[in-house]
Design a protein around this motif. Structure first.
Motif, PDB file in Angstrom:
ATOM      1  N   LYS A 159      15.811  12.454  37.529  1.00 55.32           N
ATOM      2  CA  LYS A 159      14.542  13.135  37.824  1.00 55.32           C
ATOM      3  C   LYS A 159      14.704  14.972  37.186  1.00 55.32           C
ATOM      4  O   LYS A 159      15.892  15.324  37.669  1.00 55.32           O
ATOM      5  N   GLY A 160      13.986  15.614  36.873  1.00 51.08           N
ATOM      6  CA  GLY A 160      13.907  16.994  36.650  1.00 51.08           C
ATOM      7  C   GLY A 160      13.996  17.189  35.045  1.00 51.08           C
ATOM      8  O   GLY A 160      14.523  16.480  34.380  1.00 51.08           O
ATOM      9  N   HIS A 161      13.699  18.447  34.852  1.00 49.03           N
ATOM     10  CA  HIS A 161      13.576  18.638  33.272  1.00 49.03           C
ATOM     11  C   HIS A 161      14.886  18.917  32.769  1.00 49.03           C
ATOM     12  O   HIS A 161      14.943  18.828  31.423  1.00 49.03           O
ATOM     13  N   TYR A 162      15.729  19.388  33.710  1.00 46.89           N
ATOM     14  CA  TYR A 162      17.093  19.665  33.140  1.00 46.89           C
ATOM     15  C   TYR A 162      18.139  18.467  33.717  1.00 46.89           C
ATOM     16  O   TYR A 162      19.199  18.674  33.801  1.00 46.89           O
ATOM     17  N   GLY A 163      17.617  17.298  34.036  1.00 43.50           N
ATOM     18  CA  GLY A 163      18.534  16.233  34.549  1.00 43.50           C
ATOM     19  C   GLY A 163      19.243  16.617  35.765  1.00 43.50           C
ATOM     20  O   GLY A 163      20.332  16.107  36.090  1.00 43.50           O
ATOM     21  N   SER A 164      18.631  17.509  36.827  1.00 39.98           N
ATOM     22  CA  SER A 164      19.332  17.916  37.883  1.00 39.98           C
ATOM     23  C   SER A 164      19.184  17.200  39.236  1.00 39.98           C
ATOM     24  O   SER A 164      19.609  17.587  40.281  1.00 39.98           O
ATOM     25  N   GLY A 165      18.337  16.356  39.062  1.00 38.52           N
ATOM     26  CA  GLY A 165      17.933  15.441  40.262  1.00 38.52           C
ATOM     27  C   GLY A 165      18.427  13.976  40.251  1.00 38.52           C
ATOM     28  O   GLY A 165      19.470  13.805  39.800  1.00 38.52           O
ATOM     29  N   GLN A 166      17.705  13.271  41.046  1.00 45.00           N
ATOM     30  CA  GLN A 166      18.230  11.758  41.181  1.00 45.00           C
ATOM     31  C   GLN A 166      18.621  11.080  40.020  1.00 45.00           C
ATOM     32  O   GLN A 166      17.835  11.081  39.311  1.00 45.00           O
ATOM     33  N   LEU A 167      19.576  10.446  40.008  1.00 44.42           N
ATOM     34  CA  LEU A 167      20.051   9.452  38.727  1.00 44.42           C
ATOM     35  C   LEU A 167      19.484   8.194  39.239  1.00 44.42           C
ATOM     36  O   LEU A 167      20.104   7.614  40.336  1.00 44.42           O
ATOM     37  N   SER A 168      18.781   7.319  38.615  1.00 46.37           N
ATOM     38  CA  SER A 168      18.532   5.896  38.654  1.00 46.37           C
ATOM     39  C   SER A 168      19.091   4.886  37.369  1.00 46.37           C
ATOM     40  O   SER A 168      18.927   5.535  36.377  1.00 46.37           O
ATOM     41  N   HIS A 169      19.687   3.856  37.873  1.00 49.74           N
ATOM     42  CA  HIS A 169      20.074   2.871  36.747  1.00 49.74           C
ATOM     43  C   HIS A 169      19.152   1.803  36.692  1.00 49.74           C
ATOM     44  O   HIS A 169      18.996   0.962  37.652  1.00 49.74           O
ATOM     45  N   HIS A 170      18.898   1.237  35.560  1.00 50.19           N
ATOM     46  CA  HIS A 170      18.111   0.097  35.386  1.00 50.19           C
ATOM     47  C   HIS A 170      19.375  -0.926  34.758  1.00 50.19           C
ATOM     48  O   HIS A 170      19.630  -0.517  33.601  1.00 50.19           O
ATOM     49  N   ASP A 171      19.631  -2.004  35.277  1.00 51.45           N
ATOM     50  CA  ASP A 171      20.621  -2.921  34.685  1.00 51.45           C
ATOM     51  C   ASP A 171      20.031  -4.390  34.124  1.00 51.45           C
ATOM     52  O   ASP A 171      20.502  -5.157  33.874  1.00 51.45           O
ATOM     53  N   GLY A 172      18.710  -4.181  33.849  1.00 50.89           N
ATOM     54  CA  GLY A 172      17.962  -5.369  33.330  1.00 50.89           C
ATOM     55  C   GLY A 172      17.137  -6.003  34.048  1.00 50.89           C
ATOM     56  O   GLY A 172      16.243  -6.952  33.677  1.00 50.89           O
ATOM     57  N   THR A 173      17.352  -5.847  35.734  1.00 54.05           N
ATOM     58  CA  THR A 173      16.541  -6.339  36.541  1.00 54.05           C
ATOM     59  C   THR A 173      15.818  -5.441  37.211  1.00 54.05           C
ATOM     60  O   THR A 173      14.737  -6.032  37.917  1.00 54.05           O
ATOM     61  N   GLY A 174      16.149  -4.287  37.303  1.00 56.11           N
ATOM     62  CA  GLY A 174      15.638  -3.422  38.255  1.00 56.11           C
ATOM     63  C   GLY A 174      15.957  -2.131  38.659  1.00 56.11           C
ATOM     64  O   GLY A 174      17.241  -2.144  37.904  1.00 56.11           O
ATOM     65  N   TRP A 175      15.546  -1.062  39.114  1.00 53.70           N
ATOM     66  CA  TRP A 175      16.009   0.347  39.149  1.00 53.70           C
ATOM     67  C   TRP A 175      16.779   0.403  40.600  1.00 53.70           C
ATOM     68  O   TRP A 175      16.294   0.131  41.572  1.00 53.70           O
ATOM     69  N   THR A 176      17.921   1.291  40.464  1.00 60.70           N
ATOM     70  CA  THR A 176      18.670   1.533  41.614  1.00 60.70           C
ATOM     71  C   THR A 176      19.081   2.888  41.631  1.00 60.70           C
ATOM     72  O   THR A 176      19.623   3.334  40.503  1.00 60.70           O
ATOM     73  N   ASP A 177      19.014   3.815  42.681  1.00 63.96           N
ATOM     74  CA  ASP A 177      19.401   5.077  42.760  1.00 63.96           C
ATOM     75  C   ASP A 177      20.780   4.942  42.863  1.00 63.96           C
ATOM     76  O   ASP A 177      21.351   4.310  43.905  1.00 63.96           O
ATOM     77  N   LEU A 178      21.630   5.831  42.186  1.00 63.23           N
ATOM     78  CA  LEU A 178      23.070   5.847  42.493  1.00 63.23           C
ATOM     79  C   LEU A 178      23.365   7.180  42.895  1.00 63.23           C
ATOM     80  O   LEU A 178      23.115   8.181  42.569  1.00 63.23           O
ATOM     81  N   PRO A 179      24.477   7.250  43.789  1.00 64.06           N
ATOM     82  CA  PRO A 179      25.080   8.309  44.343  1.00 64.06           C
ATOM     83  C   PRO A 179      25.925   9.071  43.193  1.00 64.06           C
ATOM     84  O   PRO A 179      26.587   8.263  42.401  1.00 64.06           O
ATOM     85  N   LEU A 180      26.225  10.360  43.454  1.00 67.07           N
ATOM     86  CA  LEU A 180      27.228  10.840  42.622  1.00 67.07           C
ATOM     87  C   LEU A 180      28.745  10.484  42.971  1.00 67.07           C
ATOM     88  O   LEU A 180      28.930  10.418  44.184  1.00 67.07           O
ATOM     89  N   PRO A 181      29.341   9.964  42.066  1.00 67.92           N
ATOM     90  CA  PRO A 181      30.714   9.385  42.184  1.00 67.92           C
ATOM     91  C   PRO A 181      31.747  10.565  42.771  1.00 67.92           C
ATOM     92  O   PRO A 181      31.326  11.742  42.242  1.00 67.92           O
ATOM     93  N   ALA A 182      32.767  10.397  43.587  1.00 70.87           N
ATOM     94  CA  ALA A 182      33.588  11.494  43.916  1.00 70.87           C
ATOM     95  C   ALA A 182      34.112  12.252  42.936  1.00 70.87           C
ATOM     96  O   ALA A 182      34.544  13.540  42.952  1.00 70.87           O
ATOM     97  N   GLU A 183      34.495  11.467  41.882  1.00 73.22           N
ATOM     98  CA  GLU A 183      35.327  12.207  40.721  1.00 73.22           C
ATOM     99  C   GLU A 183      34.367  13.276  39.985  1.00 73.22           C
ATOM    100  O   GLU A 183      34.953  14.060  39.154  1.00 73.22           O
ATOM    101  N   ILE A 184      32.946  13.189  40.184  1.00 72.09           N
ATOM    102  CA  ILE A 184      32.169  14.189  39.777  1.00 72.09           C
ATOM    103  C   ILE A 184      32.024  15.310  40.796  1.00 72.09           C
ATOM    104  O   ILE A 184      32.120  16.492  40.463  1.00 72.09           O
ATOM    105  N   THR A 185      31.612  14.907  41.934  1.00 74.03           N
ATOM    106  CA  THR A 185      31.394  15.816  43.291  1.00 74.03           C
ATOM    107  C   THR A 185      32.862  16.938  43.095  1.00 74.03           C
ATOM    108  O   THR A 185      32.502  18.057  43.520  1.00 74.03           O
ATOM    109  N   ASN A 186      33.877  16.259  43.025  1.00 73.25           N
ATOM    110  CA  ASN A 186      35.292  16.999  43.370  1.00 73.25           C
ATOM    111  C   ASN A 186      35.290  18.194  42.214  1.00 73.25           C
ATOM    112  O   ASN A 186      35.964  19.161  42.460  1.00 73.25           O
ATOM    113  N   THR A 187      34.549  17.989  41.091  1.00 77.34           N
ATOM    114  CA  THR A 187      34.732  18.924  39.885  1.00 77.34           C
ATOM    115  C   THR A 187      33.523  20.115  40.253  1.00 77.34           C
ATOM    116  O   THR A 187      33.718  21.001  39.330  1.00 77.34           O
ATOM    117  N   LEU A 188      32.682  19.940  40.830  1.00 78.05           N
ATOM    118  CA  LEU A 188      31.452  20.686  40.727  1.00 78.05           C
ATOM    119  C   LEU A 188      31.773  22.043  41.476  1.00 78.05           C
ATOM    120  O   LEU A 188      32.174  22.326  42.684  1.00 78.05           O
TER     121      LEU A 188
END
Length: 378
Positions: free
Chosen positions: A290-319
């Motif tokens: 979500k968002g024009h520069y991709g700064s909102g919620q990320l959702s993943h579709h695995d072929g069956t449906g959409w799932t909102d994913l949280p930011l993993p720690a390995e990314i949040t720790n670098t911000l």
């Protein structure tokens, strides 16, 4: 480099303040700032506790002898300060657009390479948290082979915002310079940095804008919209840049056997109905941000449906721990740039190579010569 690298800032507006804080966050010392208006310059230098202030860039380079210069003015004012900084042997951090034309951007790229100075080009929303997450997911095979990307945004900007640099091609204005630069960088960072083909068209929906004195900070320009737009004494400036664009591209990357198709669609003056978004499609799924520069919620579709994913720690720790999505991305890039200057190992980041390429691409899109007249068909 064992001591703190020193930084001289060009620009006293929103970007100038943001760059100064970003370099401080990266462990550099901001020793000077240059601006056009003495009264504003003095206020900003005092607010940011910057010891040197001046209105003459060449003199400031001579007086401060900085390791790094940070260019935070509108794009049309970049060429001379960057050229002078390169001649002085300074590393250069430059906000987008790099310059007003592809030819001048190429010249500066080549001058920097010949001088051996490092450069950074701040098409920096590729460092938005969800974009970093998308990049990691694509690399891990979460959508299979990437096949296409769409970047859709509608800003609904006020048509009566005061006339300024954003209305002028010579000053680095236009939505390609100030929106497309980010979304192209985002798409390239996630699916592939090699840009193979480009086609597009632009449209100026603005026409004209009122000329109003006193606008300094770009983010506050809405506060200066005249109350009476029918005032006969009001002067008007003519826009000569695009406020909407449609661009198609093909990118080559390490995760797909075939070129990835990308659609960039932006309307600067029209309202949105659904959310602005960036979507990465693949052979086995999709990633929606979500968002024009991709700064909102990320959702993943695995072929069956959409799932909102949280930011993993390995990314949040670098911000970087700062407020504001723009500021956070400046901090991220400045940190990479300073680390590289110190001789530390860093991931590749946008440089004048990308800046010059993007500026040439913008020149091509603005020509809008991709059309075929149907009435010429037999």
């Amino acid at each position: 480099m064992t001591t703190k690298p020193t930084v001289l800032i060009a620009g006293t507006g929103f970007a100038g303040e943001g760059h100064a804080e970003a370099f401080r966050g990266a462990g550099a010392e901001v020793i000077g700032i240059v601006g056009r208006t003495p009264s504003v310059l003095s206020q900003v230098a005092e607010k940011l506790v910057i010891p040197y202030q001046g209105t003459d860039w060449q003199q400031a380079l001579s007086d401060c002898k900085p390791d790094i210069v940070s260019i935070a003015t509108p794009g049309g004012a970049h060429y001379d300060p960057i050229k002078q900084a390169i001649a002085a042997g300074c590393h250069v951090f430059c906000d987008k657009p790099m310059t007003a034309t592809g030819a001048t951007a190429v010249e500066l790229r080549d001058l920097a390479a010949a001088k051996g100075v490092k450069t950074a080009y701040a098409a920096s929303f590729r460092y938005a948290p969800s974009v970093l997450h998308a990049k990691a997911l694509v690399a891990a095979g979460a959508i299979g082979e990437p096949t296409e990307v769409e970047c859709i945004s509608h800003f609904n900007l006020e048509r009566d915002i005061p006339f300024g640099w954003s209305h002028s091609a010579a000053q680095g204005g236009g939505r390609l310079n100030n929106n497309f630069t980010h979304t192209l960088s985002i798409a390239a960072s996630v699916v592939g940095e090699k840009i193979l083909r480009i086609a597009g068209e632009v449209r100026d929906d603005m026409g004209r804008a009122p000329i109003v004195e006193g606008v300094h900070n770009f983010t506050e320009r809405r506060n200066f919209i005249p109350k009476d737009l029918d005032d006969p004494s009001l002067k008007w400036g003519q826009s000569d840049v695009e406020w909407s664009y449609t661009v198609m591209a093909q990118l080559e990357g390490p995760h797909a056997k075939k070129p990835v198709s990308v659609l960039f669609k932006h309307g600067g003056l029209v309202p949105r109905f659904h959310e602005d978004h960036i979507v990465f499609y693949g052979t086995k799924g999709a990633i929606y941000i979500k968002g024009h520069y991709g700064s909102g919620q990320l959702s993943h579709h695995d072929g069956t449906g959409w799932t909102d994913l949280p930011l993993p720690a390995e990314i949040t720790n670098t911000l970087p721990d700062v407020q504001g999505e723009t500021e956070q991305c400046w901090h991220y890039l400045a940190r990479e740039f300073v680390a590289d200057i110190r001789g530390e190992e860093v991931h590749p980041y946008p440089t004048f190579t990308e800046g010059a390429q993007y500026q040439q691409i913008i020149d091509l899109i603005r020509q809008s010569d991709n059309w075929t007249d149907i009435d010429k068909l037999s």
